[in-house]
Design an enzyme around this catalytic site. Structure first.
Site, short mmCIF file in Angstrom:
data_model
loop_
_atom_site.label_atom_id
_atom_site.label_comp_id
_atom_site.label_asym_id
_atom_site.label_seq_id
_atom_site.Cartn_x
_atom_site.Cartn_y
_atom_site.Cartn_z
N SER A 143 0.81 -1.22 0.00
CA SER A 143 0.00 0.00 0.00
C SER A 143 0.84 1.27 0.00
CB SER A 143 -0.94 0.01 1.21
OG SER A 143 -0.22 -0.13 2.41
N ASP B 212 -3.03 6.61 11.36
CA ASP B 212 -2.16 5.96 10.37
C ASP B 212 -0.86 6.74 10.30
OD1 ASP B 212 -0.85 4.96 8.16
OD2 ASP B 212 -2.52 5.23 6.76
N HIS C 158 1.39 5.56 6.15
CA HIS C 158 1.15 6.16 4.84
C HIS C 158 1.32 7.67 4.92
CE1 HIS C 158 -0.96 2.23 4.81
NE2 HIS C 158 -0.45 2.17 3.59
#
Length: 420
Positions: free
Chosen positions: A152, A397, A400
């Protein structure tokens, strides 16, 4: 007598010009000699010495971003510092300008109020950073297929590339795309450009190969099996790989390797990573024609999950952070120099066999940017618990990156090497 005096005068002037001309030449070359680019920075050192000469912030220098054809081969673009610059061309685009921006990275849309994290410019030590010229890049990518392969994080980067190109195309934009299993294609129709993504977080086959259903308590990898994935990669003009985070944070106590007879062997993650890269390297050597396909590998990126590593509270992470780390020696604990060295060695061995894979070394430049993650400001794909609502850091998060943001810099580096 007058002629003799004139002759002596001319000699004196000549010696004067020769001396100061030579001195100026020496000073010029001493101040303008760039470091040669190796395939990667040398990771075989201690964390402190690796970062000791690479500050995260510095004094702004000349803002000349003109790209020369050889800038990636004459300057180490990966060694530098972050410079706050609210008068430059960053961000490269706005969230609302890119309808294909993934909601996982749309930090402003989901409530982030500060903007300073968008105003940091990467400044290499020995040259100016190549400025993104979207219109020129779109033309040079015409008719090309650029594929990102991995987890990802490289999908995060691919989303950045789509937004960078989309906002560079003037007028009405015709696009198309499709999702078939692990392959997600996106096309700029008028330019015949494909920006594709293939989900293969460990490159080799694993029980994490489903793009949507891969949350398991342990990893099983078929360490010698790659063809199921790789057959989708071979028709690309440019291949960009990444594989690191899943070998580290998604493996508990080691990787489990299996064979056709369902015999399992538990090994530590470092050995498993080495074996996985060996399988990938063998595939690249036997299936890739370097004259037709350019190969790149993105290095590991930082995660900022322990605020006590930069002087914060032990119960906090990247949530609420609005400034980069200013300590030039900072190395977050999830970055493993041994695994980075294994990647470097794998690429070096491939090059010796005639297959050049350029490492895009973004490890150092991400270390300082604890301020640039989505944290809580993103779409939450599962309902939040009462505890998460009360303590947003529990649902943050810190792996990312917000878009626009740091992955745009990765793509500027990548494009500099693609078109060097």
């Amino acid at each position: 007598m007058r002629k003799l005096c004139n002759m002596y005068t001319m000699i004196h002037y000549s010696l004067f010009i020769f001396f100061f001309g030579g001195l100026a030449t020496i000073i010029f070359y001493r101040n303008n000699t760039s470091l040669g680019v190796a395939v990667s920075n040398n990771f075989n050192v201690t964390p402190v010495s690796y970062y000791s000469n690479n500050s995260c912030q510095g004094v702004a220098v000349s803002n000349n971003f003109n790209v020369t054809p050889t800038i990636a081969s004459t300057c180490d673009l990966f060694s530098g510092r972050w410079v706050h610059d609210n008068k430059s061309h960053y961000p490269l685009y706005e969230e609302h300008e890119c309808p294909y921006l993934d909601e996982s990275y749309a930090c402003q849309t989901y409530g982030r109020k500060d903007f300073k994290y968008l105003q940091w410019r990467w400044q290499p030590h020995d040259c100016d950073f190549p400025r993104f010229d979207g219109k020129a890049i779109v033309e040079r990518l015409r008719g090309k297929r650029l594929m990102f392969v991995g987890d990802s994080l490289v999908r995060n980067q691919r989303n950045s590339m789509i937004c960078m190109l989309y906002t560079s195309i003037p007028g009405v934009k015709r696009t198309g795309g499709e999702l078939i299993g692990s392959l997600h294609s996106f096309r700029f129709t008028d330019y015949n450009i494909s920006i594709d993504f293939y989900w293969a977080p460990m490159l080799v086959e694993s029980n994490g190969d489903s793009p949507t259903d891969h949350l398991t308590p342990f990893r099983i990898v078929r360490i010698k099996s790659i063809e199921k994935h790789a057959r989708h990669w071979v028709n690309s003009d440019i291949l960009v790989f990444n594989s690191y985070r899943w070998w580290r944070s998604h493996v508990s106590g080691g990787s489990l390797l299996d064979d056709p007879n369902n015999v399992y062997e538990e090994v530590n993650r470092v050995r498993a990573y080495k074996l996985g890269l060996k399988t990938w390297s063998n595939w690249a050597h036997t299936h890739i024609d370097p004259s037709k396909t350019k190969l790149f590998f993105m290095s590991a990126t930082a995660v900022h999950v322990r605020a006590n590593e930069w002087g914060g509270m032990s119960t906090m992470n990247c949530y609420g952070e609005t400034e980069p780390v200013m300590d030039e020696r900072f190395l977050e604990s999830q970055t493993d120099p041994e695994m980075l060295s294994i990647l470097e060695s794998s690429l070096h061995n491939l090059k010796a066999k005639g297959v050049n894979v350029q490492l895009i070394n973004i490890t150092q430049l991400t270390q300082c940017r604890k301020d640039a993650h989505p944290a809580f400001y993103r779409k939450h794909w599962r309902p939040l618990t009462d505890e998460q609502k009360k303590n947003p850091q529990l649902a943050s998060d810190c792996s990312h990156w917000c878009l626009p943001g740091v992955p745009d810099i990765w793509n500027e580096l990548l494009l500099a090497y693609i078109f060097q």
